[in-house]
Write an enzyme that holds these catalytic residues in place. Structure first.
Site, PDB file in Angstrom:
ATOM      1  N   GLN A  74      11.536   1.820   3.594  1.00 28.75           N
ATOM      2  CA  GLN A  74      11.630   0.361   3.626  1.00 28.75           C
ATOM      3  C   GLN A  74      10.312  -0.234   4.113  1.00 28.75           C
ATOM      4  O   GLN A  74      10.124  -0.479   5.301  1.00 28.75           O
ATOM      5  CB  GLN A  74      12.779  -0.075   4.540  1.00 28.75           C
ATOM      6  N   PHE A  75       9.401  -0.489   3.189  1.00 28.15           N
ATOM      7  CA  PHE A  75       8.081  -0.990   3.561  1.00 28.15           C
ATOM      8  C   PHE A  75       8.148  -2.358   4.220  1.00 28.15           C
ATOM      9  O   PHE A  75       7.298  -2.706   5.037  1.00 28.15           O
ATOM     10  CB  PHE A  75       7.130  -1.022   2.356  1.00 28.15           C
ATOM     11  N   THR A  76       9.171  -3.152   3.939  1.00 28.12           N
ATOM     12  CA  THR A  76       9.256  -4.499   4.512  1.00 28.12           C
ATOM     13  C   THR A  76       9.416  -4.468   6.027  1.00 28.12           C
ATOM     14  O   THR A  76       9.104  -5.444   6.704  1.00 28.12           O
ATOM     15  CB  THR A  76      10.405  -5.314   3.886  1.00 28.12           C
TER      16      THR A  76
END
Length: 146
Positions: free
Chosen positions: A78-80
């Site tokens: 989950q890069f966010t």
């Protein structure tokens, strides 16, 4: 590297309406790789994911880890989670590792966890649009850093 962990009674991740990873009781970990995360940070995160004491002992205190319980671990990239949200009304993703670096780091984390944990270790699909379903147990949620 950051991991948002949630103690769950069950969790699953689907891509295009097909479940690609699922666990019963254990931890759901949303994982963000940051620029420069190397083997030391990744290995430390694996150690923390498997050893962090968030499960109740006989006295009802959080004294047991995923290793102790043998529960499942669902790892979802989950890069966010690594977004810079300090200013403005739109997140900046300059604090997240570029996709190739992030995928390599995430895959290394998965491999280490699978090697170290006797329980089930499942994943989502890197870079895909994923739909996550979970039942948070507690609720118990923590943000881990290596």
């Amino acid at each position: 590297m950051l991991s948002l962990i949630q103690r769950v009674t069950r969790a699953s991740v689907a891509v295009d309406e097909l479940v690609v990873g699922a666990i019963d009781g254990g931890l759901l970990a949303l994982v963000a790789v940051e620029p420069g995360d190397g083997h030391a940070q990744i290995a430390r995160m694996a150690e923390r994911l498997l050893g962090y004491r968030v499960f109740a002992d006989q006295a009802g205190r959080m004294n047991r880890s995923l290793t102790d319980t043998g529960g499942g671990l669902l790892l979802v990239s989950q890069f966010t989670l690594a977004a810079d949200t300090r200013s403005g009304m739109r997140p900046s993703f300059t604090t997240a590792a570029p996709p190739a670096e992030a995928e390599q780091g995430f895959n290394q984390l998965v491999a280490i966890c699978r090697q170290m944990h006797a329980g089930r270790v499942e994943t989502g699909r890197f870079g895909a649009h994923m739909v996550i379903s979970l039942v948070n147990d507690g609720p118990v949620t923590f943000l881990l850093r290596p």
